[in-house]
Design a protein around this motif. Structure first.
Motif, PDB file in Angstrom:
ATOM      1  N   ASN A   1       0.643  -1.458  -0.124  1.00  0.00           N
ATOM      2  CA  ASN A   1       0.259  -0.123  -0.127  1.00  0.00           C
ATOM      3  C   ASN A   1       1.094   0.899   0.545  1.00  0.00           C
ATOM      4  OD1 ASN A   1      -2.653   1.276  -0.107  1.00  0.00           O
ATOM      5  ND2 ASN A   1      -2.333   1.959   1.839  1.00  0.00           N
TER       6      ASN A   1
ATOM      7  N   LYS B   1       1.250   8.828   3.660  1.00  0.00           N
ATOM      8  CA  LYS B   1      -0.120   9.372   3.853  1.00  0.00           C
ATOM      9  C   LYS B   1      -1.131   8.999   2.702  1.00  0.00           C
ATOM     10  CE  LYS B   1       1.590  14.496   4.946  1.00  0.00           C
ATOM     11  NZ  LYS B   1       1.254  14.797   5.206  1.00  0.00           N
ATOM     12  N   ARG B   2      -2.064   8.734   3.598  1.00  0.00           N
ATOM     13  CA  ARG B   2      -4.147   7.405   3.091  1.00  0.00           C
ATOM     14  C   ARG B   2      -4.782   8.126   3.342  1.00  0.00           C
ATOM     15  NH1 ARG B   2      -0.428   6.647  -0.048  1.00  0.00           N
ATOM     16  NH2 ARG B   2      -0.438   4.866  -0.830  1.00  0.00           N
ATOM     17  N   ASP B   3      -5.363   8.906   3.448  1.00  0.00           N
ATOM     18  CA  ASP B   3      -6.886   9.254   3.591  1.00  0.00           C
ATOM     19  C   ASP B   3      -6.686  10.536   5.124  1.00  0.00           C
ATOM     20  OD1 ASP B   3      -8.842   7.352   2.214  1.00  0.00           O
ATOM     21  OD2 ASP B   3      -8.496   5.883   3.284  1.00  0.00           O
ATOM     22  N   GLY B   4      -5.292  11.276   4.797  1.00  0.00           N
ATOM     23  CA  GLY B   4      -5.378  12.327   5.658  1.00  0.00           C
ATOM     24  C   GLY B   4      -4.555  11.825   7.085  1.00  0.00           C
ATOM     25  N   GLN B   5      -3.941  10.825   6.805  1.00  0.00           N
ATOM     26  CA  GLN B   5      -3.740  10.112   7.749  1.00  0.00           C
ATOM     27  C   GLN B   5      -1.518   9.710   7.820  1.00  0.00           C
ATOM     28  OE1 GLN B   5      -6.239   6.720   9.802  1.00  0.00           O
ATOM     29  NE2 GLN B   5      -4.941   7.528  11.224  1.00  0.00           N
ATOM     30  N   GLU B   6      -1.064   9.746   8.752  1.00  0.00           N
ATOM     31  CA  GLU B   6       0.537   9.573   7.776  1.00  0.00           C
ATOM     32  C   GLU B   6       1.244   8.546   8.412  1.00  0.00           C
ATOM     33  OE1 GLU B   6       3.911  12.823   7.501  1.00  0.00           O
ATOM     34  OE2 GLU B   6       4.195  12.001   9.208  1.00  0.00           O
TER      35      GLU B   6
END
Length: 350
Positions: A123, A135-140
């Motif tokens: 991913n 970063k994915r969906d605003g998360q690091e």
């Protein structure tokens, strides 16, 4: 499995031959591969007379991508030059510069495929892995799991030739062509060891078929003097030698076969559209049979040369050469049996 081959006749001309046998995901052999094809866009051929063919071995999708991307890149470069000045430049790329550009495409394709492979499993992409976070969906997220890091590095550098990315690294190819500035040249690129170079020999064989092509053609190449190998090989004799090499690969390598795609390049042609000729129809198979007749001692060398010259270089109709072959062969029944796979005792060793 593949047999990709190129031979230089002289500073103006040469020949490229590839087979069409490929294997499916079910390990079935089918004759559907288009491994060798012209790649120089028509506007460049029409304006500068530069012609060339590229052949790839390994994963079909990798080879197709490299071929298509190289052609697109050349077209885009010409359009960019025209946009700058409002006209076509007086000179364009030489074959060596095109070969260098091809290797850029090869490296970019490899990096993109590896990144896609890693993204599908973990991913994150290769650039994100190098950065150490994504970063994915605003998360690091930080990439710090030691097992994951080791596995990804192993894939990126192909450590121990691991199978996960073998389909990406196990690719190589030949580029051959002519431009008016530097003449005819053959270039080799290899993803396994990561390099490209101009071929200094008079010919080059790549793919699984090279293990049979090389021994078959050594007898021809070694008899030529240095001066002949450097640029005075008779085109008909050279074509016969290379076809014999590919015939040997077809006989001994499980992944080589089908109709050969024979591409002839002749930079002497004033009409640029005639500088590259592609022969992959019934004439290709007939040329195969003519050379088999020669090496089976069913016809003499002068007859074989005349037929190959007519088929490949003079546009002699297929039917005319076909009838001539069967009128010329000694013991036509034995020759027919040999072509159908029967064991026919040769009268002399080759």
């Amino acid at each position: 499995m593949t047999s990709i081959n190129a031979l230089r006749f002289d500073e103006f001309s040469g020949i490229i031959i590839g087979d069409e046998s490929i294997s499916t995901v079910a390990d079935m052999r089918v004759n559907l591969g288009e491994k060798v094809r012209p790649f120089v866009p028509a506007p460049i051929v029409e304006t500068y007379g530069t012609v060339g063919a590229i052949g790839t071995t390994g994963t079909c999708s990798m080879g197709d991508t490299i071929q298509e991307q190289l052609e697109a890149r050349l077209k885009a470069l010409l359009e960019k030059e025209i946009e700058k000045t409002g006209r076509k430049p007086d000179k364009f790329l030489t074959m060596e510069e095109i070969a260098r550009l091809c290797f850029d495409v090869v490296v970019e394709t490899k990096h993109r495929r590896i990144s896609e492979k890693i993204r599908g499993v973990y991913n994150f992409t290769a650039p994100e892995f190098v950065e150490g976070k994504y970063k994915r969906d605003g998360q690091e997220f930080e990439i710090k799991d030691k097992d994951t890091i080791r596995e990804v590095v192993d894939q990126m550098v192909w450590r121990n030739s691991i199978q996960e990315v073998g389909s990406i690294f196990l690719n190589a190819g030949l580029l051959a062509g002519y431009d008016d500035e530097t003449g005819f040249g053959i270039f080799h690129f290899d993803l396994r060891d990561g390099y490209w170079h101009r071929v200094q020999n008079c010919y080059m064989a790549e793919g699984s078929g090279r293990h049979s092509v090389d021994p078959a053609i050594y007898g021809y190449a070694e008899k030529w003097l240095h001066s002949e190998r450097r640029g005075h090989i008779d085109p008909v004799e050279g074509a016969i030698a290379l076809i014999h090499g590919v015939n040997s690969a077809s006989d001994h390598e499980i992944g080589v076969g089908g109709y050969y795609n024979i591409i002839l390049i002749d930079g002497r042609q004033k009409d640029f559209s005639l500088r590259l000729r592609e022969i992959n129809d019934d004439r290709s198979l007939l040329a195969n049979h003519v050379v088999r007749a020669l090496h089976g001692d069913f016809i003499g060398y002068p007859d074989a040369c005349a037929m190959i010259k007519g088929l490949l270089f003079q546009d002699t109709p297929f039917q005319e050469t076909y009838e001539r072959l069967w009128k010329t062969v000694r013991e036509p029944e034995a020759f027919s049996r040999m072509l159908r796979g029967y064991k026919v005792n040769p009268r002399k060793l080759f």
